[in-house]
Design an enzyme around this catalytic site. Structure first.
Site, PDB file in Angstrom:
ATOM      1  N   HIS A 238     -28.945  14.984  22.333  1.00 42.08           N
ATOM      2  CA  HIS A 238     -28.328  13.662  22.363  1.00 42.08           C
ATOM      3  C   HIS A 238     -28.982  12.731  23.373  1.00 42.08           C
ATOM      4  CE1 HIS A 238     -25.805  10.648  20.769  1.00 42.08           C
ATOM      5  NE2 HIS A 238     -25.678  10.217  22.007  1.00 42.08           N
ATOM      6  N   TYR A 242     -31.184   8.452  23.834  1.00 43.21           N
ATOM      7  CA  TYR A 242     -31.219   7.388  24.851  1.00 43.21           C
ATOM      8  C   TYR A 242     -32.609   7.280  25.480  1.00 43.21           C
ATOM      9  CZ  TYR A 242     -26.347   7.461  23.793  1.00 43.21           C
ATOM     10  OH  TYR A 242     -25.178   7.416  23.087  1.00 43.21           O
ATOM     11  N   HIS A 389     -26.978   6.587   9.783  1.00 39.90           N
ATOM     12  CA  HIS A 389     -26.748   6.160  11.177  1.00 39.90           C
ATOM     13  C   HIS A 389     -28.061   6.119  11.963  1.00 39.90           C
ATOM     14  CE1 HIS A 389     -25.371   6.307  15.347  1.00 39.90           C
ATOM     15  NE2 HIS A 389     -25.887   7.521  15.496  1.00 39.90           N
ATOM     16  N   PHE A 390     -28.850   7.193  11.856  1.00 35.78           N
ATOM     17  CA  PHE A 390     -30.003   7.193  12.760  1.00 35.78           C
ATOM     18  C   PHE A 390     -31.177   6.354  12.253  1.00 35.78           C
ATOM     19  CE2 PHE A 390     -30.817  11.671  11.087  1.00 35.78           C
ATOM     20  CZ  PHE A 390     -32.069  11.461  10.534  1.00 35.78           C
ATOM     21  N   HIS A 391     -31.106   5.916  10.994  1.00 37.55           N
ATOM     22  CA  HIS A 391     -32.135   4.953  10.588  1.00 37.55           C
ATOM     23  C   HIS A 391     -31.807   3.547  11.094  1.00 37.55           C
ATOM     24  CE1 HIS A 391     -33.864   8.186   8.217  1.00 37.55           C
ATOM     25  NE2 HIS A 391     -34.945   7.444   8.159  1.00 37.55           N
ATOM     26  N   ARG A 452     -26.765  15.794   3.590  1.00 42.37           N
ATOM     27  CA  ARG A 452     -28.044  15.349   4.125  1.00 42.37           C
ATOM     28  C   ARG A 452     -29.077  16.440   3.884  1.00 42.37           C
ATOM     29  NH1 ARG A 452     -27.906  15.810  10.774  1.00 42.37           N
ATOM     30  NH2 ARG A 452     -30.048  15.137  10.495  1.00 42.37           N
ATOM     31  N   ARG A 453     -30.354  16.140   4.146  1.00 46.73           N
ATOM     32  CA  ARG A 453     -31.449  17.107   4.053  1.00 46.73           C
ATOM     33  C   ARG A 453     -31.491  17.823   2.715  1.00 46.73           C
ATOM     34  NH1 ARG A 453     -29.911  19.379   9.941  1.00 46.73           N
ATOM     35  NH2 ARG A 453     -31.455  18.214  11.102  1.00 46.73           N
TER      36      ARG A 453
HETATM   37 FE1  HAS Z   1     -26.119   8.718  17.368  1.00 47.05          FE
HETATM   38  C1  HAS Z   1     -26.039  11.607  15.432  1.00 47.05           C
HETATM   39  C2  HAS Z   1     -22.864   9.237  18.282  1.00 47.05           C
HETATM   40  C3  HAS Z   1     -26.263   5.966  19.452  1.00 47.05           C
HETATM   41  C4  HAS Z   1     -29.542   8.662  17.029  1.00 47.05           C
HETATM   42  N1  HAS Z   1     -27.521   9.893  16.409  1.00 47.05           N
HETATM   43  C5  HAS Z   1     -27.281  11.017  15.653  1.00 47.05           C
HETATM   44  C6  HAS Z   1     -28.515  11.517  15.137  1.00 47.05           C
HETATM   45  C7  HAS Z   1     -29.517  10.721  15.632  1.00 47.05           C
HETATM   46  C8  HAS Z   1     -28.869   9.683  16.422  1.00 47.05           C
HETATM   47  C9  HAS Z   1     -31.019  10.873  15.428  1.00 47.05           C
HETATM   48  O1  HAS Z   1     -20.790  11.450  18.125  1.00 47.05           O
HETATM   49  C10 HAS Z   1     -28.678  12.716  14.186  1.00 47.05           C
HETATM   50  C11 HAS Z   1     -29.013  13.997  14.870  1.00 47.05           C
HETATM   51  C12 HAS Z   1     -29.207  15.062  13.798  1.00 47.05           C
HETATM   52  O2  HAS Z   1     -30.280  15.091  13.183  1.00 47.05           O
HETATM   53  O3  HAS Z   1     -28.267  15.819  13.574  1.00 47.05           O
HETATM   54  N2  HAS Z   1     -24.785   7.751  18.585  1.00 47.05           N
HETATM   55  C13 HAS Z   1     -23.503   8.106  18.799  1.00 47.05           C
HETATM   56  C14 HAS Z   1     -22.865   7.142  19.683  1.00 47.05           C
HETATM   57  C15 HAS Z   1     -23.824   6.213  20.004  1.00 47.05           C
HETATM   58  C16 HAS Z   1     -25.035   6.618  19.326  1.00 47.05           C
HETATM   59  C17 HAS Z   1     -21.460   7.132  20.160  1.00 47.05           C
HETATM   60  N3  HAS Z   1     -27.600   7.530  18.090  1.00 47.05           N
HETATM   61  C18 HAS Z   1     -27.441   6.461  18.943  1.00 47.05           C
HETATM   62  C19 HAS Z   1     -28.724   5.909  19.253  1.00 47.05           C
HETATM   63  C20 HAS Z   1     -29.665   6.674  18.569  1.00 47.05           C
HETATM   64  C21 HAS Z   1     -28.930   7.679  17.848  1.00 47.05           C
HETATM   65  C22 HAS Z   1     -28.956   4.744  20.177  1.00 47.05           C
HETATM   66  C23 HAS Z   1     -31.145   6.573  18.529  1.00 47.05           C
HETATM   67  C24 HAS Z   1     -31.856   5.739  19.212  1.00 47.05           C
HETATM   68  N4  HAS Z   1     -24.720  10.129  16.923  1.00 47.05           N
HETATM   69  C25 HAS Z   1     -23.459  10.172  17.441  1.00 47.05           C
HETATM   70  C26 HAS Z   1     -22.801  11.394  16.964  1.00 47.05           C
HETATM   71  C27 HAS Z   1     -23.696  12.075  16.151  1.00 47.05           C
HETATM   72  C28 HAS Z   1     -24.898  11.255  16.144  1.00 47.05           C
HETATM   73  C29 HAS Z   1     -21.435  11.849  17.263  1.00 47.05           C
HETATM   74  C30 HAS Z   1     -23.479  13.402  15.426  1.00 47.05           C
HETATM   75  C31 HAS Z   1     -23.119  13.185  14.002  1.00 47.05           C
HETATM   76  C32 HAS Z   1     -23.027  14.505  13.282  1.00 47.05           C
HETATM   77  O4  HAS Z   1     -21.912  14.964  13.065  1.00 47.05           O
HETATM   78  O5  HAS Z   1     -24.062  15.096  12.942  1.00 47.05           O
HETATM   79  C33 HAS Z   1     -23.626   5.033  20.962  1.00 47.05           C
HETATM   80  O6  HAS Z   1     -24.523   5.135  22.039  1.00 47.05           O
HETATM   81  C34 HAS Z   1     -23.776   3.722  20.269  1.00 47.05           C
HETATM   82  C35 HAS Z   1     -23.398   2.557  21.170  1.00 47.05           C
HETATM   83  C36 HAS Z   1     -24.002   1.285  20.675  1.00 47.05           C
HETATM   84  C37 HAS Z   1     -23.375   0.142  20.475  1.00 47.05           C
HETATM   85  C38 HAS Z   1     -24.114  -1.054  19.947  1.00 47.05           C
HETATM   86  C39 HAS Z   1     -24.287  -2.152  21.002  1.00 47.05           C
HETATM   87  C40 HAS Z   1     -25.089  -3.267  20.411  1.00 47.05           C
HETATM   88  C41 HAS Z   1     -26.159  -3.856  21.016  1.00 47.05           C
HETATM   89  C42 HAS Z   1     -26.912  -4.918  20.263  1.00 47.05           C
HETATM   90  C43 HAS Z   1     -26.548  -6.304  20.751  1.00 47.05           C
HETATM   91  C44 HAS Z   1     -27.173  -7.322  19.879  1.00 47.05           C
HETATM   92  C45 HAS Z   1     -28.081  -8.242  20.286  1.00 47.05           C
HETATM   93  C46 HAS Z   1     -28.716  -9.129  19.250  1.00 47.05           C
HETATM   94  C47 HAS Z   1     -28.576  -8.339  21.657  1.00 47.05           C
HETATM   95  C48 HAS Z   1     -21.944   0.006  20.734  1.00 47.05           C
HETATM   96  C49 HAS Z   1     -26.633  -3.505  22.371  1.00 47.05           C
HETATM   97  C50 HAS Z   1     -28.200 -10.507  19.301  1.00 47.05           C
HETATM   98  C51 HAS Z   1     -29.008 -11.290  18.336  1.00 47.05           C
HETATM   99  C52 HAS Z   1     -28.883 -12.572  18.140  1.00 47.05           C
HETATM  100  C53 HAS Z   1     -29.743 -13.244  17.135  1.00 47.05           C
HETATM  101  C54 HAS Z   1     -27.927 -13.387  18.874  1.00 47.05           C
END
Ligand code: HAS
Length: 565
Positions: A238, A242, A389-391, A452-453
């Site tokens: 995990h 990050y 999700h991860f894409h 998946r997979r």
């Molecule tokens: Fe995840 C599974 C929970 C973030 C990647 N995640 C995965 C897997 C990958 C992955 C690769 O709780 C699959 C692993 C596998 O192969 O089995 N993930 C989370 C949570 C977050 C999260 C709570 N994941 C990420 C990030 C990844 C990533 C970042 C890659 C870089 N994830 C999980 C969980 C699983 C999981 C379970 C397991 C699922 C299962 O059962 O298999 C949090 O960190 C997300 C928080 C993010 C936000 C978004 C904030 C928004 C922002 C953008 C602001 C916008 C702007 C644009 C600045 C709340 C910062 C403004 C634009 C204008 C034009 C004004």
């Protein structure tokens, strides 16, 4: 008596005019070239899987080389999720360390050794994957067993990144001795905090490989314990996400505001977010193991709570980065609640790529929270929802940001002009659109129960209600293929182009904070309290369960191969 208002003094080296030497630029560029090559090869296999979903089997035509869907999937996952990211991140951190601190690396030979260890590791990993003796996917859980060379190669990639990390700490240490009392420049500090988090996180995989996977694949032990191996894996797995994300955040906080003509809204909040990631990125791994019978509910619950904690630094990021963008948008004449968005420089492909990546990250992040909710996780776990999700996260927020960064960084490193600005804009938008179609369809399929997979085009149990979504996965995949080929073409044309005069080469964009960074509290500039916090939380959240699993180790799983389709 003269009172010196230190808070107003201009911090040394924050806006330095340090220019990397040609050899330093070449060194950074070497990392990025390996990264782009990995992205290119790995991305050729992604669409093949997407096409498989609608029953179009390209694998049959390349069978003499690539034996199965799963071998292709392993290449795709390892090259795109592990190699493209790691080489890019380490190269980028070299740049942000040197430019941020305004000095060369203190021990450049350490970083050079680290880089070559990573390259040797990459080659050692590539051979068994290509020979189909490491078809274990990028998560490589036992009982699937790979050749020992695969495990050794990946270990070397990680060790190489540790060695480069050491080079970064030594450089920061040297800088601090030369600049006592000055806050460390954010773009350097952010990258180095990420390196520290990575070193803590990868302890899990290091122990797994050295004590379990290598002896098992070498035939020293006959069988292994898949549950313990999964626990070690997710200890690293995990925070790995990050490790991918934080360099994108370095750019969003510390560079993008400058690119859009504004300032970093809050230097303190930017640092706070990074320190929070250092503390809470690691002790959350059990949220990948909610369905594992060997982990008690209490520990799953604790990790679920901590997963909600790791949501906060991203919310701080959303707030701070949007505030920085709004500041710039209004300076550029934007008015109204959202009118300022229009005035941002959408004609700059580097900016557009990062903005589009960040927009899709909002949806990826919300999906992450869904995953972290125990009862909802039971619905989506091991379904197509997870790659959906991860894409949005690693393949868009991170990858599209890295692509955007290369749109100024490759010209900066090579002294050439970016080839085809408009083509680059086309590339960023096609990635955005292709990914919306692809990942939305994957999320829908997941909710309908599609695993998946799995090459679903060949599965006999597919209900009709999935057909439209399967087709959209293929359409999204085709658009993404066009986009990634366009990206590689732009990079090759840029690198092969003629040198241009210096004034036309983009500088490293370093955003100034709205308030001088000397006003940032000292505790947001010190490693010690945060490292202690990270260690203590880790021991509490992982210690008892790890001890239990190690003492009750059950070596009952011999190695097995994936069944070939
Ligand atoms: Fe995840 C599974 C929970 C973030 C990647 N995640 C995965 C897997 C990958 C992955 C690769 O709780 C699959 C692993 C596998 O192969 O089995 N993930 C989370 C949570 C977050 C999260 C709570 N994941 C990420 C990030 C990844 C990533 C970042 C890659 C870089 N994830 C999980 C969980 C699983 C999981 C379970 C397991 C699922 C299962 O059962 O298999 C949090 O960190 C997300 C928080 C993010 C936000 C978004 C904030 C928004 C922002 C953008 C602001 C916008 C702007 C644009 C600045 C709340 C910062 C403004 C634009 C204008 C034009 C004004």
């Amino acid at each position: 008596m003269t009172v010196v208002d230190r808070s107003q003094s201009r911090p040394r080296n924050w806006d330095n005019d340090y220019e990397l030497t040609d050899s330093e630029k070449r060194f950074v560029a070497q990392h990025i070239y390996v990264a782009i090559a990995a992205l290119f090869v790995g991305s050729l296999f992604g669409p093949l899987q997407a096409f498989e979903f609608s029953g179009v089997d390209f694998y049959q035509y390349i069978e003499p080389v690539i034996k199965s869907y799963y071998q292709g999937l392993t290449l795709h996952g390892v090259l795109n999720a592990l190699v493209w990211t790691t080489f890019f991140i380490v190269g980028f951190t070299n740049l942000t360390t040197m430019k941020g601190l305004g000095r060369p690396l203190s021990h450049p030979h350490i970083n050079r050794i680290g880089f070559w260890v990573m390259v040797v590791g990459l080659l050692t990993t590539a051979f068994p994957i290509l020979a189909n003796s490491a078809t274990v996917l990028y998560t490589f859980y036992p009982p699937l067993q790979a050749s020992w060379a695969f495990y050794l190669g990946l270990t070397l990639v990680v060790v190489g990144s540790w060695i480069e990390g050491l080079g970064f700490y030594l450089t920061l240490h040297a800088w601090r001795k030369e600049n006592r009392g000055t806050r460390s420049p954010f773009i350097a500090l952010g990258g180095i905090i990420n390196a520290a988090m990575w070193q803590i996180a990868t302890l899990g995989i290091a122990v797994e490989v050295l004590t379990m996977l290598l002896p098992w694949s070498l035939g020293i032990t006959d069988a292994t314990d898949p549950e313990l191996a999964r626990t070690y894996f997710w200890f690293t797995g995990h925070p790995l996400v990050y490790f991918w994300l934080l360099p994108a955040y370095v750019s969003w906080y510390g560079m993008l505001p400058k690119q859009v003509g504004g300032k970093l809204f809050s230097d303190s909040l930017a640092r706070l977010a990074f320190w929070m990631f250092l503390i809470v990125s690691v002790p959350v791994g059990f949220h990948h193991q909610f369905t594992d019978p060997g982990v008690p509910q209490t520990w799953k619950f604790i990790h679920a709570l901590l997963t909600y904690a790791v949501f906060f630094p991203s919310m701080i990021t959303a707030f701070t980065v949007i505030a920085s963008l709004e500041y710039a948008g209004r300076k550029r004449g934007g008015t109204g609640l959202v009118g300022w968005i229009r005035t941002l420089p959408w004609d700059d492909p580097s900016v557009t790529a990062q903005l589009l990546g960040a927009i899709l990250f909002m949806f990826g992040g919300i999906g992450g929270l869904t995953n972290a909710s125990y009862n909802l996780n039971l619905v989506i776990h091991n379904t197509a929802w997870v790659p959906g999700h991860f894409h949005l996260t690693v393949a868009t927020a991170v990858t599209l940001t890295f692509m955007g960064v290369t749109y100024w960084m490759i010209p900066h490193l090579t002294g050439k002009a970016l080839w085809g600005r408009r083509v680059a804009l086309f590339q960023t938008w096609t990635w955005f659109v292709g990914m919306i179609i692809f990942s939305n369809a994957m999320h829908m399929l997941g909710l309908l129960g599609a695993p998946r997979r799995t090459p679903l085009g060949k599965a006999l149990y597919v209900p009709e209600s999935w057909d439209g979504h399967l087709m959209r996965v293929s359409i999204g995949g085709a658009i993404l293929l066009v986009s990634v080929l366009t990206y590689v073409y732009i990079m090759v044309r840029t690198i092969a182009g003629p040198k241009v005069e210096k004034a036309l080469v983009p500088a490293v964009p370093v955003a100034q904070p709205l308030r001088p960074s000397q006003q940032t509290p000292l505790w947001l500039d010190r490693f010690k309290p945060w490292l202690i916090g990270a260690g203590v939380l880790l021991v509490i959240a992982y210690g008892p369960q790890l001890v239990d699993q190690i003492f009750n180790m059950n070596l009952n799983a011999p190695g097995s191969d994936i069944d070939l389709w």
